[in-house]
Design a protein around this motif. Structure first.
Motif, PDB file in Angstrom:
ATOM      1  N   TRP A  55      99.324   5.379 103.660  1.00  0.00           N
ATOM      2  CA  TRP A  55      99.448   4.013 104.166  1.00  0.00           C
ATOM      3  C   TRP A  55     100.404   3.244 103.266  1.00  0.00           C
ATOM      4  CZ3 TRP A  55      96.706   2.554 108.569  1.00  0.00           C
ATOM      5  CH2 TRP A  55      95.789   3.492 109.030  1.00  0.00           C
ATOM      6  N   HIS A  56     101.378   2.586 103.878  1.00  0.00           N
ATOM      7  CA  HIS A  56     102.361   1.853 103.088  1.00  0.00           C
ATOM      8  C   HIS A  56     103.034   0.801 103.956  1.00  0.00           C
ATOM      9  CE1 HIS A  56     105.694   4.027 105.062  1.00  0.00           C
ATOM     10  NE2 HIS A  56     104.911   5.086 104.996  1.00  0.00           N
ATOM     11  N   PRO A  57     103.658  -0.197 103.347  1.00  0.00           N
ATOM     12  CA  PRO A  57     104.355  -1.235 104.124  1.00  0.00           C
ATOM     13  C   PRO A  57     105.717  -0.760 104.606  1.00  0.00           C
ATOM     14  CG  PRO A  57     104.534  -1.702 101.785  1.00  0.00           C
ATOM     15  CD  PRO A  57     103.627  -0.495 101.904  1.00  0.00           C
ATOM     16  N   LEU A  58     106.179  -1.341 105.709  1.00  0.00           N
ATOM     17  CA  LEU A  58     107.545  -1.159 106.192  1.00  0.00           C
ATOM     18  C   LEU A  58     108.089  -2.545 106.539  1.00  0.00           C
ATOM     19  CD1 LEU A  58     107.763   1.955 108.576  1.00  0.00           C
ATOM     20  CD2 LEU A  58     108.753   1.666 106.312  1.00  0.00           C
ATOM     21  N   PRO A  59     109.310  -2.850 106.154  1.00  0.00           N
ATOM     22  CA  PRO A  59     109.850  -4.196 106.358  1.00  0.00           C
ATOM     23  C   PRO A  59     109.874  -4.644 107.820  1.00  0.00           C
ATOM     24  CG  PRO A  59     111.211  -2.947 104.823  1.00  0.00           C
ATOM     25  CD  PRO A  59     110.236  -1.985 105.415  1.00  0.00           C
TER      26      PRO A  59
END
Length: 289
Positions: free
Chosen positions: A123-127
């Motif tokens: 799980w991680h952010p994406l712009p």
């Protein structure tokens, strides 16, 4: 002209507002060009209150950021642009032409098999994601994603479709070798489809007739155009304006909104081969055009 016994513009503004409120947001905007009385009626809170969902105060109370507005018309167009609700795990908007409600469930709102195991999903952010994080497939042989939403929060008498919103990494592995299966269910309505998130891989495999080794099989299994799987119609993803891809999972008719939960699933569990590189933003539920 605005005078004369047969002139509709001589009707009381309240009467005109009531009539306009029985149309649509598009018709309301058009009616403002008829005359000054219509213009005044077409921007009234009486009209635009009818175009907002009945539970809009509750929705606004769940917004991550306060929604400011000076009129119901301004509020309508403000939430046509999408707002985040429920601690940022879901988005809400209105379809501009009809006022029908639209929702997107974030990946965190979905049931993803092994989604909590870092060896299988991260799980991680994406712009360019509307949510704070996305789910990225690291490596699984059993791909199963499910979501659900209450039909009562959707607009009655409306045909909806559910869409998987995703991306596929360039160095993905195993995706597209076999097709996936989607199901959307509401009450007795069941919509099932065969889809492929990586059709370019499937096409290359058919062209070169490369064999696919399936987990648990005693020998190499040929999975090409001669099989029944590849003779059926397979849905391909469509590009979105926001840079993501979407796959229509199925549709349903939301009659009175009293049928319970809309259940949605996306699965590839038959082949048993390992897959990676799928990035899931969520599942969007919106009126089908």
């Amino acid at each position: 002209m605005e005078t004369g016994s047969g002139d509709i513009c001589t009707l009381p503004e309240g009467c005109i507002s009531h009539v306009i409120s029985l149309t649509s947001p598009v018709d309301s905007c058009r009616s403002a060009a008829v005359c000054t009385t219509f213009r005044s009626a077409a921007v009234s809170d009486t009209v635009w209150e009818r175009f907002l969902p009945p539970d809009y105060p509750s929705i606004l109370s769940r917004a991550v950021n306060p929604v400011e507005y000076s009129s119901k018309k301004e509020l309508f167009f403000r939430i046509c642009e999408t707002i985040l609700i429920d601690d940022g795990n879901m988005s809400f908007s209105l379809e501009k032409s009809s006022g029908a409600t639209c929702y997107m469930l974030s990946a965190r709102q979905l049931f993803i098999v092994w989604g909590g195991t870092p060896h299988y999903w991260t799980w991680h952010p994406l712009p360019d994601s509307r949510f704070s994080e996305v789910a990225e497939l690291v490596n699984v042989c059993w791909l199963e994603i499910r979501g659900k939403i209450e039909s009562r929060v959707l607009t009655p008498k409306t045909t909806y479709a559910a869409y998987l919103i995703f991306k596929v990494e360039q160095n993905s592995r195993g995706l597209g070798l076999l097709n996936q299966e989607t199901t959307v269910k509401l009450g007795a309505q069941v919509s099932k489809h065969t889809v492929n998130v990586r059709p370019i891989v499937a096409e290359a495999r058919r062209r070169f007739r490369r064999p696919l080794r399936v987990w648990g099989a005693r020998s190499t299994v040929e999975a090409h155009a001669d099989t029944e799987e590849n003779r059926i119609a397979v849905r391909a993803p469509q590009a979105r304006a926001d840079g993501w891809m979407e796959m229509e999972m199925g549709e349903f008719y939301n009659d009175e909104g009293e049928d319970g939960e809309v259940e949605m699933s996306f699965m590839e569990v038959k082949g048993g081969h390992w897959k990676s590189g799928l990035i899931v933003q969520g599942i969007e539920i919106r009126p089908k055009k």
